[in-house]
Design an enzyme around this catalytic site. Structure first.
Site, PDB file in Angstrom:
ATOM      1  N   GLU A  33      13.471 -33.364  -4.834  1.00  0.00           N
ATOM      2  CA  GLU A  33      13.661 -33.829  -6.217  1.00  0.00           C
ATOM      3  C   GLU A  33      15.142 -33.884  -6.571  1.00  0.00           C
ATOM      4  O   GLU A  33      16.007 -33.400  -5.845  1.00  0.00           O
ATOM      5  CB  GLU A  33      12.956 -32.892  -7.209  1.00  0.00           C
ATOM      6  N   ARG A  51       7.644 -22.987 -14.895  1.00  0.00           N
ATOM      7  CA  ARG A  51       8.878 -23.105 -14.105  1.00  0.00           C
ATOM      8  C   ARG A  51       9.735 -24.241 -14.633  1.00  0.00           C
ATOM      9  O   ARG A  51       9.278 -25.129 -15.354  1.00  0.00           O
ATOM     10  CB  ARG A  51       8.561 -23.364 -12.633  1.00  0.00           C
ATOM     11  N   ASN A  66      11.810 -27.717 -14.261  1.00  0.00           N
ATOM     12  CA  ASN A  66      11.586 -28.959 -13.524  1.00  0.00           C
ATOM     13  C   ASN A  66      12.844 -29.814 -13.619  1.00  0.00           C
ATOM     14  O   ASN A  66      13.945 -29.295 -13.474  1.00  0.00           O
ATOM     15  CB  ASN A  66      10.338 -29.675 -14.050  1.00  0.00           C
ATOM     16  N   ASP A 101       0.161 -25.035 -13.235  1.00  0.00           N
ATOM     17  CA  ASP A 101      -1.145 -25.696 -13.206  1.00  0.00           C
ATOM     18  C   ASP A 101      -1.139 -27.020 -13.958  1.00  0.00           C
ATOM     19  O   ASP A 101      -2.186 -27.649 -14.117  1.00  0.00           O
ATOM     20  CB  ASP A 101      -2.236 -24.769 -13.751  1.00  0.00           C
ATOM     21  N   GLU A 102       0.052 -27.434 -14.425  1.00  0.00           N
ATOM     22  CA  GLU A 102       0.240 -28.679 -15.164  1.00  0.00           C
ATOM     23  C   GLU A 102      -0.619 -28.730 -16.419  1.00  0.00           C
ATOM     24  O   GLU A 102      -1.025 -29.806 -16.884  1.00  0.00           O
ATOM     25  CB  GLU A 102      -0.009 -29.899 -14.272  1.00  0.00           C
ATOM     26  N   ASN A 116       9.966 -34.563 -17.088  1.00  0.00           N
ATOM     27  CA  ASN A 116      10.559 -35.172 -15.894  1.00  0.00           C
ATOM     28  C   ASN A 116      11.822 -35.942 -16.227  1.00  0.00           C
ATOM     29  O   ASN A 116      12.713 -35.416 -16.872  1.00  0.00           O
ATOM     30  CB  ASN A 116       9.519 -36.008 -15.147  1.00  0.00           C
ATOM     31  N   ASP A 174       8.081 -40.524 -12.612  1.00  0.00           N
ATOM     32  CA  ASP A 174       8.621 -39.204 -12.285  1.00  0.00           C
ATOM     33  C   ASP A 174      10.099 -39.174 -12.683  1.00  0.00           C
ATOM     34  O   ASP A 174      10.429 -39.187 -13.860  1.00  0.00           O
ATOM     35  CB  ASP A 174       8.396 -38.945 -10.791  1.00  0.00           C
TER      36      ASP A 174
END
Length: 291
Positions: free
Chosen positions: A19, A99, A101, A119-120, A147, A201
């Site tokens: 990423e 967390r 991102n 776990d989104e 994102n 994304d």
């Protein structure tokens, strides 16, 4: 509109969740991360030199600092590495099951950093602005998978992706004399990714003001013109591209990160590698974090 340009392997890798590619102009190198392997990678295209920094937590993004070193978006908050490699927390805010991102540095040198639940879970993430002094302002609560973030060439627009919405949104940015930074408001859709084409994304903005977006599970990178119309589709040899950034001495090469996570034995050989499209367009110089 759909093209298969000449893709080159910058770094052959098996990143679990590659990423956040970022061109570090001062060091003339590309920075990228493997989130779930807790690694920050660098790549110098002129020499081929590569380095790897292991972090103690999952690392969602790493960006250069104006004084040298890195700012990192970790599981439990924002940390900084000095030019000597020493680490300090700038903002520690541990939330169980969450967390860091993607993140990006704004034209004013502040860091905009997103979070998400492992776990989104819907609404479990945030988008925050972190000033160079460590000040923290939560800008968007209750996002799901925070994102891509980027700014127009004149800095008057900010683009943002909350992946499950399938949208790239845009905000207006107004410069004001405020310690909390510019006023960002007027959220509205800029472009929407249709069902079956993957999920938006990471993103980057080029010198023409067009927005390039990686499509997770879409095996493609898209370029949207400044008015939001689809301008170009670049087909890729793996299903999960994650982000893109312009780099190289003249900022004309487009670097692409990718992921192997969730693909199992069916993962294509290049999934998890860092690829580059030479001469893809003209990028913008990216500021370093002011802290």
């Amino acid at each position: 509109m759909s093209t298969r340009p000449s893709l080159e392997i910058a770094v052959r890798a098996s990143a679990v969740l590659g990423e956040g590619p970022t061109w570090d102009a001062a060091a003339q190198r590309l920075i990228w991360v493997d989130i779930l392997s807790s690694r920050v990678h660098t790549y110098d295209p002129a020499t081929g030199r590569r380095t790897t920094l292991g972090t103690e937590q999952h690392v969602g993004a790493a960006k250069p600092r104006a004084g040298g070193g890195l700012v990192v978006n970790l599981r439990d908050g924002i940390g900084v590495y000095g030019a000597d490699g020493g680490f300090d927390w700038l903002l520690r805010e541990a939330v169980p099951g969450r967390r860091g991102n993607d993140a990006a540095v704004a034209p004013d040198g502040s860091l905009w950093a997103g979070t998400m639940r492992y776990d989104e879970g819907a609404g479990g993430g945030t988008l925050s602005r972190i000033g160079s002094d460590g000040s923290h302002t939560e800008f968007l609560p209750e996002v799901t998978v925070s994102n891509g973030i980027g700014w127009s060439p004149d800095g008057r627009l900010m683009y943002y992706i909350d992946t499950p919405t399938r949208r790239i949104d845009v905000f207006d940015v107004f410069d004001v004399e405020d310690p909390d930074g510019p006023v960002v408001s007027g959220r509205r859709p800029f472009a929407e990714v249709e069902e079956g084409a993957g999920f938006p994304d990471g993103l980057c903005v080029d010198a023409d003001g067009a927005v390039w977006v990686a499509l997770w599970d879409g095996a493609a990178i898209r370029r949207y013109a400044p008015d939001g119309t689809l301008d170009r589709v670049v087909e890729l040899p793996f299903p999960r591209p994650t982000a893109c950034a312009f780099g190289g001495a003249d900022l004309t090469d487009l670097y692409l990160t990718s992921a192997r996570v969730g693909l199992g034995a069916s993962a294509p050989p290049l999934a998890g590698s860092l690829l580059v499209i030479q001469g893809a367009g003209q990028g913008l110089a990216q500021p370093a974090f002011g802290g």
